[in-house]
Design a protein around this motif. Sequence first.
Motif, mmCIF file in Angstrom:
data_model
loop_
_atom_site.group_PDB
_atom_site.id
_atom_site.type_symbol
_atom_site.label_atom_id
_atom_site.label_comp_id
_atom_site.label_asym_id
_atom_site.label_seq_id
_atom_site.Cartn_x
_atom_site.Cartn_y
_atom_site.Cartn_z
ATOM 1 N N LEU A 383 -3.116 5.805 -1.249
ATOM 2 C CA LEU A 383 -3.038 4.851 -2.353
ATOM 3 C C LEU A 383 -1.742 5.087 -3.113
ATOM 4 C CD1 LEU A 383 -6.670 5.098 -3.791
ATOM 5 C CD2 LEU A 383 -5.767 3.327 -2.277
ATOM 6 N N ASN A 384 -1.253 4.054 -3.791
ATOM 7 C CA ASN A 384 -0.017 4.240 -4.539
ATOM 8 C C ASN A 384 -0.273 5.048 -5.806
ATOM 9 O OD1 ASN A 384 -0.386 2.493 -6.959
ATOM 10 N ND2 ASN A 384 -0.492 0.854 -5.448
ATOM 11 N N TRP A 385 0.800 5.359 -6.525
ATOM 12 C CA TRP A 385 0.738 6.269 -7.664
ATOM 13 C C TRP A 385 -0.153 5.757 -8.786
ATOM 14 C CZ3 TRP A 385 1.286 11.084 -7.667
ATOM 15 C CH2 TRP A 385 1.618 11.827 -8.800
ATOM 16 N N TYR A 386 -0.438 4.469 -8.776
ATOM 17 C CA TYR A 386 -1.299 3.888 -9.803
ATOM 18 C C TYR A 386 -2.710 3.642 -9.266
ATOM 19 C CZ TYR A 386 3.098 3.577 -12.194
ATOM 20 O OH TYR A 386 4.299 3.914 -12.779
ATOM 21 N N ARG A 387 -3.020 4.340 -8.158
ATOM 22 C CA ARG A 387 -4.358 4.360 -7.558
ATOM 23 C C ARG A 387 -4.871 2.962 -7.225
ATOM 24 N NH1 ARG A 387 -6.858 9.420 -7.953
ATOM 25 N NH2 ARG A 387 -5.882 10.881 -9.394
ATOM 26 N N ARG A 388 -3.990 2.143 -6.685
ATOM 27 C CA ARG A 388 -4.399 0.812 -6.257
ATOM 28 C C ARG A 388 -4.077 0.643 -4.775
ATOM 29 N NH1 ARG A 388 -1.935 -0.858 -11.242
ATOM 30 N NH2 ARG A 388 -0.123 -1.651 -10.112
ATOM 31 N N ALA A 389 -4.981 0.001 -4.063
ATOM 32 C CA ALA A 389 -4.755 -0.273 -2.642
ATOM 33 C C ALA A 389 -3.944 -1.559 -2.519
ATOM 34 C CB ALA A 389 -6.081 -0.385 -1.910
ATOM 35 N N ASP A 390 -2.730 -1.517 -2.993
ATOM 36 C CA ASP A 390 -1.865 -2.694 -3.042
ATOM 37 C C ASP A 390 -0.661 -2.444 -2.140
ATOM 38 O OD1 ASP A 390 -0.288 -4.836 -3.614
ATOM 39 O OD2 ASP A 390 0.037 -4.348 -5.725
ATOM 40 N N TYR A 391 -0.630 -3.109 -0.996
ATOM 41 C CA TYR A 391 0.433 -2.827 -0.033
ATOM 42 C C TYR A 391 1.796 -3.319 -0.504
ATOM 43 C CZ TYR A 391 0.357 -7.715 1.526
ATOM 44 O OH TYR A 391 0.452 -9.083 1.581
#
Length: 513
Positions: A383-391
């Motif tokens: 997951l990205n640094w902001y804890r979102r599964a946003d590709y």
Amino acid sequence: MMKGGGGKETLTASFLRFLLLLLLPLTAFYFLYTLQLLLTSASSAASNCVPDAVSVSRVSANLTAAEKQLPPPAAAVSTATTLQHVVFGIAASSRFWDKRKEYIKVWWRPRGAMRGYVWLDRKVRESNMSTARTGLPDIRISSDTSAFPYTHRRGHRSAIRISRIVSETFRLDLPGVRWFVMGDDDTVFFPDNLLTVLNKFDHRQHYYIGSLSESHLQNIYFSYGMAYGGGGFAISRPLAEALARMQDGCLRRYPALYGSDDRIQACMAELGVPLTKHPGFHQYDVYGDLLGLLASHPVAPIVTLHHLDVVKPLFPEVRSRAAAVRRLFDGPVKLDTAGLMQQSICYDGANRWTVSVAWGFTVLVARGIMSPREMEMPARTFLNWYRRADYTAYAFNTRPLARSPCQKPAVYYLSSARRAALRGGVTTETRYDRWRHPNETRPACRWDITDPDAHLDHIVVLKKPDPGLWDRSPRRNCCRVVSSPKDGKNGEKTMTIDVGVCREGEFSQVAGA
């Protein structure tokens, strides 16, 4: 009428003669005056062509000073950069010291093999111990920075202390230093690969070498021109000297910045030195599993790892994250540092499997044929640094781990590494064992393709050491399936793969395609 006209002509002729007599002496005077000026100017110019001794001395001194500021020609570099030419500055906190010092012990080479210092905010238990006893670098306490302004509402003023580590290390005046390398206490360096990178650059020039965050948002908030300190960065000696001269004043001009990295980059901007990006420095501003990132490592030597405390251990079922890193250093790093994490892609045509080898770390085997273009793209196991599964939140391309349940790869992690003698000479033999999550169930699949999870237990990879890998142009190694799964002890099946420099005309393709 005629008489009157003749009188007028006589007066006109007299007037013209008068003007002529008046202009002749004026013209002669002007000619002589101009001639005198020309002769005087020529004489003055001739005398000025002979400089006096004071002028020669002044010009010579100015030229000498300018020449001293210029770096010597590249041909003057006679020796390669070694670890004795590098000094490390490690930013540490007494609060996390007991845990994070274990990372440093994994990669640090004590007893004089490396030079560097851990910079802390206050003394710790190891402060009064010898480095031979601790297996750590010398410990120093950072200077007081309370006089520097800090106004960021959500940050911490320790950023000022950390940003001055390069300058404080430079002021120690160690002999023979070419590079100052900065990292955090949870940064893991691969020293030999670091040297490979540094030897590509002239240490007498101004260089600021590092890499960005994996997070697109982090790079927007801070800078796409900033080296992230946790991922590590290197500063050449001339640049470190220039930074040390101006940094304290520079820091006072940027009290509103958040961290140490952006403060250093702000000073670099004032010095006019841009970031030289290298993809081997890894900040790893992610959460979750690094499998997808490391299994598709860029075609470049891996230099650092970071943020290992916030991601899953590199190898499952190890006693600690530091122990997982030590598995790399005890095996693959000793055998062939240059090849560590380098990806190779090949196919088992008989079983219609796609095989991806990240040497020294893992092997992934998936059903079906997946193109190299897709396999070299990191799978989203994180997951990205902001804890979102946003590709869309990454600064690079990613892909799902599997586009179909049938393509979910079987994962094999490094279990052992050794040097072996075969007919072709000395080679390395790394072994990878199948790993499953507890209570894992494979997704239902109607493909008429054998599932590697059920028919493959171990993978053996043969690879000759290649210390000159990065002396050539960047290119992935090629891999070849030497043998499809064969029965071994206890009925377990093993596949053998060969990895090495691509042969003439060789590329990643399905056999017979």
